[in-house]
Design a protein around this motif. Structure first.
Motif, PDB file in Angstrom:
ATOM      1  N   PRO A 110       3.948   8.224  -5.067  1.00  0.00           N
ATOM      2  CA  PRO A 110       2.708   7.587  -4.596  1.00  0.00           C
ATOM      3  C   PRO A 110       1.869   6.909  -5.668  1.00  0.00           C
ATOM      4  N   SER A 111       1.926   7.371  -6.914  1.00  0.00           N
ATOM      5  CA  SER A 111       1.084   6.765  -7.949  1.00  0.00           C
ATOM      6  C   SER A 111       1.537   5.361  -8.289  1.00  0.00           C
ATOM      7  N   HIS A 112       2.832   5.218  -8.578  1.00  0.00           N
ATOM      8  CA  HIS A 112       3.437   3.910  -8.826  1.00  0.00           C
ATOM      9  C   HIS A 112       4.781   3.923  -8.127  1.00  0.00           C
ATOM     10  N   GLN A 113       4.819   3.380  -6.927  1.00  0.00           N
ATOM     11  CA  GLN A 113       6.049   3.424  -6.149  1.00  0.00           C
ATOM     12  C   GLN A 113       7.199   2.820  -6.956  1.00  0.00           C
ATOM     13  N   PRO A 131       2.896  -4.629 -11.894  1.00  0.00           N
ATOM     14  CA  PRO A 131       2.351  -3.453 -11.223  1.00  0.00           C
ATOM     15  C   PRO A 131       0.996  -3.060 -11.808  1.00  0.00           C
ATOM     16  N   LEU A 132       0.303  -2.164 -11.120  1.00  0.00           N
ATOM     17  CA  LEU A 132      -0.975  -1.652 -11.621  1.00  0.00           C
ATOM     18  C   LEU A 132      -0.769  -0.588 -12.694  1.00  0.00           C
ATOM     19  N   GLY A 133       0.448  -0.104 -12.800  1.00  0.00           N
ATOM     20  CA  GLY A 133       0.750   0.914 -13.796  1.00  0.00           C
ATOM     21  C   GLY A 133       2.246   1.107 -13.910  1.00  0.00           C
ATOM     22  N   ALA A 183       3.704  -0.232  -6.221  1.00  0.00           N
ATOM     23  CA  ALA A 183       2.581  -0.092  -5.292  1.00  0.00           C
ATOM     24  C   ALA A 183       1.993   1.314  -5.358  1.00  0.00           C
ATOM     25  N   THR A 184       0.686   1.409  -5.128  1.00  0.00           N
ATOM     26  CA  THR A 184      -0.003   2.697  -5.086  1.00  0.00           C
ATOM     27  C   THR A 184      -0.287   3.065  -3.636  1.00  0.00           C
ATOM     28  N   LEU A 185       0.091   4.269  -3.249  1.00  0.00           N
ATOM     29  CA  LEU A 185      -0.141   4.717  -1.887  1.00  0.00           C
ATOM     30  C   LEU A 185      -1.638   4.845  -1.634  1.00  0.00           C
ATOM     31  N   SER A 186      -2.115   4.202  -0.580  1.00  0.00           N
ATOM     32  CA  SER A 186      -3.546   4.194  -0.287  1.00  0.00           C
ATOM     33  C   SER A 186      -4.032   5.586   0.097  1.00  0.00           C
ATOM     34  N   LEU A 187      -5.327   5.817  -0.108  1.00  0.00           N
ATOM     35  CA  LEU A 187      -5.926   7.105   0.222  1.00  0.00           C
ATOM     36  C   LEU A 187      -5.758   7.414   1.709  1.00  0.00           C
ATOM     37  N   GLU A 188      -5.947   6.412   2.551  1.00  0.00           N
ATOM     38  CA  GLU A 188      -5.818   6.633   3.990  1.00  0.00           C
ATOM     39  C   GLU A 188      -4.423   7.131   4.342  1.00  0.00           C
ATOM     40  N   ARG A 189      -3.402   6.534   3.729  1.00  0.00           N
ATOM     41  CA  ARG A 189      -2.037   6.946   4.028  1.00  0.00           C
ATOM     42  C   ARG A 189      -1.734   8.321   3.437  1.00  0.00           C
ATOM     43  N   ARG A 190      -2.320   8.634   2.298  1.00  0.00           N
ATOM     44  CA  ARG A 190      -2.123   9.969   1.709  1.00  0.00           C
ATOM     45  C   ARG A 190      -2.628  11.044   2.668  1.00  0.00           C
ATOM     46  N   HIS A 202       0.816  -1.210   0.000  1.00  0.00           N
ATOM     47  CA  HIS A 202       0.000   0.000   0.000  1.00  0.00           C
ATOM     48  C   HIS A 202       0.853   1.265   0.000  1.00  0.00           C
ATOM     49  N   GLY A 203       2.138   1.126  -0.326  1.00  0.00           N
ATOM     50  CA  GLY A 203       3.017   2.283  -0.402  1.00  0.00           C
ATOM     51  C   GLY A 203       3.846   2.481   0.847  1.00  0.00           C
ATOM     52  N   ILE A 204       4.357   3.674   1.006  1.00  0.00           N
ATOM     53  CA  ILE A 204       5.244   3.963   2.131  1.00  0.00           C
ATOM     54  C   ILE A 204       4.502   3.795   3.457  1.00  0.00           C
TER      55      ILE A 204
END
Length: 480
Positions: free
Chosen positions: A257-260, A406-408, A265-272, A236-238
């Protein structure tokens, strides 16, 4: 004589040959030179040619000319002094003393890209499908409409046309909060990272970074004298929780954050949202490198951190060298209002401004809808190439590598599942014109994973297949 001398006019070749004899001491001071007529006959050239050579030597101070006495080598004491210095050190290499910063940059070897893309160099876009004819037509329009203004200096912040086009794009496609007044046009995302490092933190300061991380960012920070503090990354990112609990305080964090990079990995909204609150509470900066966010293959990409940040603590970095082509040399930052003047001023001390004509051409490319259409075309192509690469790895390298699609993005990490040495594989692959990036080299601390980062955007299915088959032979040869 220098091999390029043959390209010079005859009089220059003669002048430079004589000058070198003087510099080498073969023609010491007060040595008489042949009369111009005699030398011309000896060299089978015109007298005017020799006269031109002598005149230039005289103007430079190497020879003296007196009517009735002819020409002779001039007395230049400083020349003799320099000659002695050079000859005394001719057998050993001269040493230089760099500044600590200069030595640090030399030691980390900078950031170098392959001039000719080789599988599987990451972060390189497909350029063979770019609409060159369209770009050339837009460039001609710019020349027609702007005339000589297109040849002049650009505003150090960038042209209004391009800043407006970028603001519209970033707001619509990335959910950013951008205005033309808060955008700074640069030559690359690497320059943006360097500006952040130099202007936001003092040498010796700590900066939180992802671990593993993009080498270019790490080198930019270290060159500025910053100390990266690695924070682990998961699916889920950092790990923002570990960042907040870290014993070492830092006034900035750098992330993708978009594509670590490199995990994807994509940084989740909660972590952002959690990161934004941390930055506000600690008056810290978030450096958001959105380097290839255009290429997201599963659903819609998450809104950028900058667009979620109500406190203006986020610096957004974007680039067109990956979405279009490397030589466009245009990147940008969306800045908090209070950073526009400091960053723009600092930029004037580096390269002054970005070339005007590419900026104006790119602005039209974006305004007319060509950029969006091209990105959609490339997104579909890259998604297919990612699928192909994953199949190739699973089919031919299943005994050695585990792909992590990856997702992207434009590269896929592959983890080694056998006891093989990364460096050995990389060296042997290079001999086969295959460029591999080591996963372990992207970690600041002890690597958690070994393997390779395989770029796929710039390579056709067939090119990837041939490279994978070569890699299979290399892996097999080093097994058992």
């Amino acid at each position: 004589m220098h091999p390029d001398y043959e390209k010079y006019p005859l009089y220059l070749r003669i002048q430079r040959a004589l000058r070198q004899l003087i510099l080498d001491g073969a023609l010491p001071a007060n040595t008489p030179l042949p009369a111009s007529r005699a030398l011309a006959q000896s060299l089978n050239v015109s007298r005017d040619t020799v006269e031109n050579a002598y005149s230039l030597l005289h103007a430079e101070g190497y020879i003296e000319r007196q009517v009735g006495s002819g020409s002779f080598v001039a007395e230049v004491p400083q020349l003799r002094k320099t000659k002695r210095k050079v000859s005394s050190q001719s057998t050993k290499q001269l040493t230089i003393q760099l500044s600590k910063r200069g030595q640090s940059m030399l030691n980390n070897d900078g950031v170098r890209e392959a001039l000719t893309p080789q599988p599987f160099a990451p972060g390189i876009p497909e350029t063979r499908l770019f609409p060159l004819a369209l770009w050339a037509r837009l460039e001609r329009q710019v020349i027609r409409d702007y005339q000589f203004k297109a040849l002049q200096h650009s505003d150090p912040q960038g042209t209004k046309e391009l800043r407006s086009a970028i603001a519209n794009y970033a707001n619509l496609e990335r959910g950013a909060h951008a205005t033309p007044e808060r955008i700074l046009i640069l030559t690359s995302s690497q320059q943006a990272l360097a500006l952040c490092a130099l202007n936001l933190l003092d040498a010796g300061s700590h900066i939180f970074t992802e671990n593993p991380m993009y080498q270019g960012a790490r080198k930019a920070f270290e060159a500025a004298g910053l100390i990266p503090v690695p924070i682990p990354v998961d699916q889920h990112g950092i790990r923002v929780d570990l960042l907040k609990q870290h014993a070492t305080p830092a006034k900035a964090v750098s992330l993708t954050p978009s594509h670590q990079y490199p995990s994807g990995a994509t940084l989740s909204l909660e972590r952002r949202l959690e990161l934004i609150e941390w930055a506000e509470q600690n008056q810290a900066w978030i450096i958001e490198d959105d380097y290839d966010s255009e290429f997201h293959y599963a659903g819609k990409p998450t809104t950028c951190v900058q667009g979620l940040d109500p406190y203006q603590r986020t610096i957004y970095i974007g680039t067109f060298t990956k979405s279009l082509f490397p030589s466009v040399r245009i990147g940008y930052m969306i800045l908090p209002a209070q950073l526009v003047a400091p960053m723009t001023t600092a930029r004037t001390l580096q390269d002054g401004h970005t070339a005007t004509m590419p900026q104006l051409t790119l602005a039209r490319f974006m305004e007319n809808g060509h950029f969006g259409a091209y990105i959609r075309q490339m997104r579909q192509l890259y998604a297919k190439r990612l699928i192909i690469l994953e199949k190739l790895v699973r089919s031919h390298l299943k005994d050695f590598l585990e792909p992590i699609p990856p997702l992207g993005g434009m590269q896929m990490p592959c983890v080694l599942t056998c006891e093989l040495d990364e460096k050995l594989i990389i060296t042997q692959a290079k001999q086969q014109d295959i460029a591999l990036t080591s996963l372990s080299s992207l970690y600041i601390t002890t690597p958690q994973k070994t393997g390779f980062l395989l770029g796929f955007a710039a390579y056709t299915d067939r090119e990837m297949e041939l490279a994978i088959l070569k890699l299979r032979k290399i892996f097999i040869a080093n097994t058992g």
